[in-house]
Scaffold this active site. Structure first.
Site, PDB file in Angstrom:
ATOM      1  N   TRP A 149      51.242  15.585   9.420  1.00 35.08           N
ATOM      2  CA  TRP A 149      50.055  15.969  10.189  1.00 35.08           C
ATOM      3  C   TRP A 149      50.002  17.484  10.363  1.00 35.08           C
ATOM      4  CZ3 TRP A 149      49.548  18.654  14.757  1.00 35.08           C
ATOM      5  CH2 TRP A 149      48.304  18.632  15.380  1.00 35.08           C
ATOM      6  N   HIS A 150      51.186  18.112  10.495  1.00 37.68           N
ATOM      7  CA  HIS A 150      51.225  19.549  10.755  1.00 37.68           C
ATOM      8  C   HIS A 150      50.841  20.383   9.541  1.00 37.68           C
ATOM      9  CE1 HIS A 150      53.439  18.380  14.404  1.00 37.68           C
ATOM     10  NE2 HIS A 150      53.105  19.565  14.865  1.00 37.68           N
ATOM     11  N   GLY A 151      50.996  19.882   8.353  1.00 42.85           N
ATOM     12  CA  GLY A 151      50.624  20.701   7.212  1.00 42.85           C
ATOM     13  C   GLY A 151      50.935  20.054   5.881  1.00 42.85           C
ATOM     14  N   PHE A 171      46.478  24.070  11.709  1.00 43.38           N
ATOM     15  CA  PHE A 171      46.751  22.644  11.598  1.00 43.38           C
ATOM     16  C   PHE A 171      45.544  21.800  11.976  1.00 43.38           C
ATOM     17  CE2 PHE A 171      51.085  24.308  12.936  1.00 43.38           C
ATOM     18  CZ  PHE A 171      51.476  24.510  11.624  1.00 43.38           C
TER      19      PHE A 171
END
Length: 486
Positions: free
Chosen positions: A325-327, A486
């Site tokens: 989800w963060h990257g 993000f």
């Protein structure tokens, strides 16, 4: 629009005056003003992406109304998956398209087949990961009949786009924030003052701690081949304070700003670096995201109720998905997997809920055992942050391997930090002061929530002005909030 910019310093008072002095008598006008202000706030960055927020808002609004009328289970599932596919489809395209294409090319190249599919020069819309999850919480809760769908489109649009937390959270649940748009807001002086106090502390975290720590972290990470392990470890520590000051600072400003308009947002950070194990850390770090994944992914997968294999599987799924989800980079996936490895022994030993209280509650100092546990937890967290910050997997592993080499015993010198605005001693002093205030305020919602409230007014205001002066005096080079990407 950045919270720590002149633009926002002008924008906020204008919206505040219109909100409380011009539209205060009519709730619908207040909500409409919030929608307009939120679209201006977001469009200040790039107005073209307003269409994404609007489209997502319309789809989920219609899906919510349709779910209320539909009793057929199959059709209800189709409606739910329509919302999921639209929202995650946008997120997947803008955030992960090039990642999958590039790894697809690499996989075929490894097998000896050269292919040349096209990658796209895609601009990632700011905050898409946050408002996507926020709208999904609405649809899923309506589908599960935990929430009545709204018929007020303006209130729903205000919920989706609420500018204080639009770009980097907290990721609000519809059942918490949406009902607040139905009720008349009355200006509360004490609530507004508390909001200003939290904004002040958030700005201190961001401008004084995060932005200055970023200079040291960037210098070291960008030139990691030139430094011994001791300096690399310090670089990771600087990044740990950068990301905490940056992200929790944003959350403080967002929550404080919302209070100015009569709204209560959920807490997003609860002094995570005072955690005594990694399970406690994840209960205190980015709470809105952790609880979102817990409620909408981990529990539906079975949580920790099943056998050994299911517990291990679900733990790795939740952390790896959180990392992804963060990257769109393997470094984030490894970061998530590493945290799963940290967490798993506690879960299997049924000690993941050991530390539910506040460390050294109602005491000035922790016990020696608590202090050691906090240091160990912070240490393993710092190592994990290397993967979060590194450019790629190779960089991360070479960085960590140097930390664990004999060069970790090399004493740092002042000349190692040439090029930073602050002297290393000044930076360490600021971090020390920051940790002190955080420790003294750890039993409250934010560090200075109760500090000085019983002091005489001159002393209390002297403290606030001292924080304000520190923001202007020690303020580092203006940098975007980390989580904007993000």
């Amino acid at each position: 629009m950045l919270f720590n910019s002149i633009d926002f310093a002008i924008f906020l008072p204008i919206v505040f005056v219109f909100y409380w002095f011009i539209t205060a008598k009519k709730l619908s006008l207040q909500n409409l003003l919030i929608v307009i202000a939120s679209y201006v706030f977001y469009g200040w960055w790039d107005w073209r992406f307003l269409s994404l927020i609007l489209f997502s808002t319309v789809v989920d609004y219609i899906v919510g109304l349709s779910l209320e009328k539909q009793e057929n289970i199959t059709k209800r599932k189709i409606l739910l998956w329509t919302s999921i596919c639209v929202n995650l489809g946008f997120l997947g395209f803008f955030k992960y398209y090039n990642f999958f294409v590039e790894n697809f090319i690499s996989a075929f190249s490894f097998l000896g087949h050269e292919i040349s599919p096209n990658t796209l020069n895609i601009v990632l819309p700011v905050g898409i990961s946050f408002y996507t999850f926020q709208t999904l919480s609405y649809t899923i809760d309506v589908y599960k009949r935990k929430l009545e769908p709204t018929k007020d489109f303006i209130a729903f649009a205000a919920f989706v786009s609420f500018f204080p937390q639009l770009i980097a959270g907290p990721i609000e649940r519809a059942k918490n924030l949406l009902p607040q748009f139905y009720n008349k807001r009355v200006f509360d002086y004490h609530k507004a003052v508390d909001g200003l106090r939290q904004i002040l502390w958030g700005l201190f975290k961001k401008v004084v701690i995060a932005d200055n720590a970023a200079e040291f972290a960037n210098l070291i990470f960008n030139n990691s081949d030139s430094y011994p392990g001791s300096i690399l470890f310090l670089g990771a520590v600087f990044f740990a304070f950068q990301i905490y000051g940056d992200f929790s600072g944003y959350s403080d400003i967002a929550i404080g700003t919302a209070r100015l308009f009569g709204f209560d947002l959920m807490r997003n950070f609860a002094f995570p670096y005072f955690s005594r194990d990694i399970a406690e850390f994840w209960r205190r770090w980015h709470i809105s995201l952790s609880t979102w994944f817990r409620d909408y992914l981990y529990i539906p997968l079975g949580g920790s109720r099943g056998g050994l294999w299911m517990k291990i599987r679900n733990t790795f799924i939740i952390f790896i998905v959180s990392g992804f989800w963060h990257g769109a980079n393997w470094t984030f996936i490894v970061w998530g997997a590493l945290n799963a490895i940290y967490f798993l022994p506690l879960l299997l030993a049924k000690k993941n809920r050991t530390h539910l209280d506040i460390v050294a509650q109602e005491k000035l100092l922790p016990t020696a055992k608590e202090a050691i546990r906090m240091l160990v937890t912070f240490g393993v967290t710092v190592i994990a942050w290397v993967f979060f910050r590194a450019e790629n997997i190779t960089h991360a592993f070479s960085y960590v391997s140097e930390i664990f080499s004999k060069s970790i015993l090399t004493l740092p010198k002042g000349s190692d930090f040439l090029g930073t605005a602050l002297h290393p001693f000044t930076m360490f002093s600021l971090i020390g002061i920051f940790i002190l205030f955080e420790w003294l305020g750890r039993e409250h919602q934010y560090a200075i929530s109760q500090l000085g409230l019983k002091w005489k007014r001159p002393f209390r205001y002297a403290f606030y002005y001292a924080v304000l002066i520190a923001i202007f005096w020690f303020g580092g080079k203006e940098q975007e909030f980390i989580y904007f990407q993000f």
